[in-house]
Design an enzyme around this catalytic site. Sequence first.
Site, PDB file in Angstrom:
ATOM      1  N   TYR A  56       1.161  -1.310   0.332  1.00 28.70           N
ATOM      2  CA  TYR A  56      -0.221  -0.156   0.030  1.00 28.70           C
ATOM      3  C   TYR A  56       0.969   1.107  -0.146  1.00 28.70           C
ATOM      4  O   TYR A  56       1.091   1.724   1.038  1.00 28.70           O
ATOM      5  CB  TYR A  56      -0.920  -0.303   1.555  1.00 28.70           C
ATOM      6  CG  TYR A  56      -1.828  -1.195   1.072  1.00 28.70           C
ATOM      7  CD1 TYR A  56      -1.592  -2.395   0.408  1.00 28.70           C
ATOM      8  CD2 TYR A  56      -2.129  -1.503   2.770  1.00 28.70           C
ATOM      9  CE1 TYR A  56      -2.933  -2.938   0.687  1.00 28.70           C
ATOM     10  CE2 TYR A  56      -3.790  -2.745   3.061  1.00 28.70           C
ATOM     11  CZ  TYR A  56      -2.942  -3.324   1.525  1.00 28.70           C
ATOM     12  OH  TYR A  56      -3.911  -4.398   1.834  1.00 28.70           O
ATOM     13  N   PRO A 203     -14.725  -7.123   3.191  1.00 24.53           N
ATOM     14  CA  PRO A 203     -16.242  -7.631   3.411  1.00 24.53           C
ATOM     15  C   PRO A 203     -17.480  -7.002   3.059  1.00 24.53           C
ATOM     16  O   PRO A 203     -18.126  -7.533   3.448  1.00 24.53           O
ATOM     17  CB  PRO A 203     -15.915  -7.210   4.514  1.00 24.53           C
ATOM     18  CG  PRO A 203     -14.878  -5.573   4.564  1.00 24.53           C
ATOM     19  CD  PRO A 203     -13.689  -6.015   3.216  1.00 24.53           C
TER      20      PRO A 203
END
Length: 278
Positions: A56, A203
């Site tokens: 990231y 999710p």
Amino acid sequence: MTSETFRIGGERTVRRLGFGAMQLPTAPGPVREASVAVARRAVELGVTLIDTAHLYGWGANEELLAEALHPYPDDLLIATKVGVAPPDPPRDAEICGRPDFLREQVEQGLRRLRVDRLELLQLHRIDPAVPLADQVGTLGELRAEGKIAHIGLSEVTVAELEEARRIVDIASVQNRYNMLDREHEAVLDACAAAGIAFLPWRPVLPAVSHASAGIAAVAAELGATQAQVALAWLLHRSPVMLPIPGTATIGHLEENVAAADLRLSEDQLRRLDRPGPR
């Protein structure tokens, strides 16, 4: 009623609803200040598990979290990941599980996060060109050296998880999983049987991006959002489930964290579990 906490590796207690830091912008200026504010607000709201990775921003996300949160609260666990090499034109970014490379990325993670030990270090992807024993074995050596507390894997099959567990203790698995995408159901079940934390990435999507009359109906009944219903369903699905929804805004963060208090009735759970379009 399922527990609100989980002990990673049987030792480190965290609240099951965590925060994924991937979406936080790291560029200088107001956007970075906003990202720092989001990270700090997550901790204020009681989040004790934050997920990041070397990938990231090639370390920039780890540095942002250190800027925002160091010195870290005693109950905060920051999990990071290694095993992806940055692009080096004309070569694109690529999975790399060479022992020397993993060691170097762990050392970089320690420096960027300003810690002496990474509490949860996950292998971002298994490198098919390097024996798995060499990859997780290296992480095991780093744990023995005191640089890693717990070891995790990401995007693995049941067979790969079993093979890795014959070499080192595995504390977590981070695979893609959500209400409408249950490809890794067998991996989740294997984690539940072994007491291994399962951190589902993505999710919420596609539960909130695809038309879903069933999810929308349950959300309306509860006065909640579809994202909150998706997160509440995950928390109910298994006691080893530790969702890590990400966002770059405080409002959305607060909405996600509130999902931990949402209670689904048995009828609502049956409707959400029904096969086919929801």
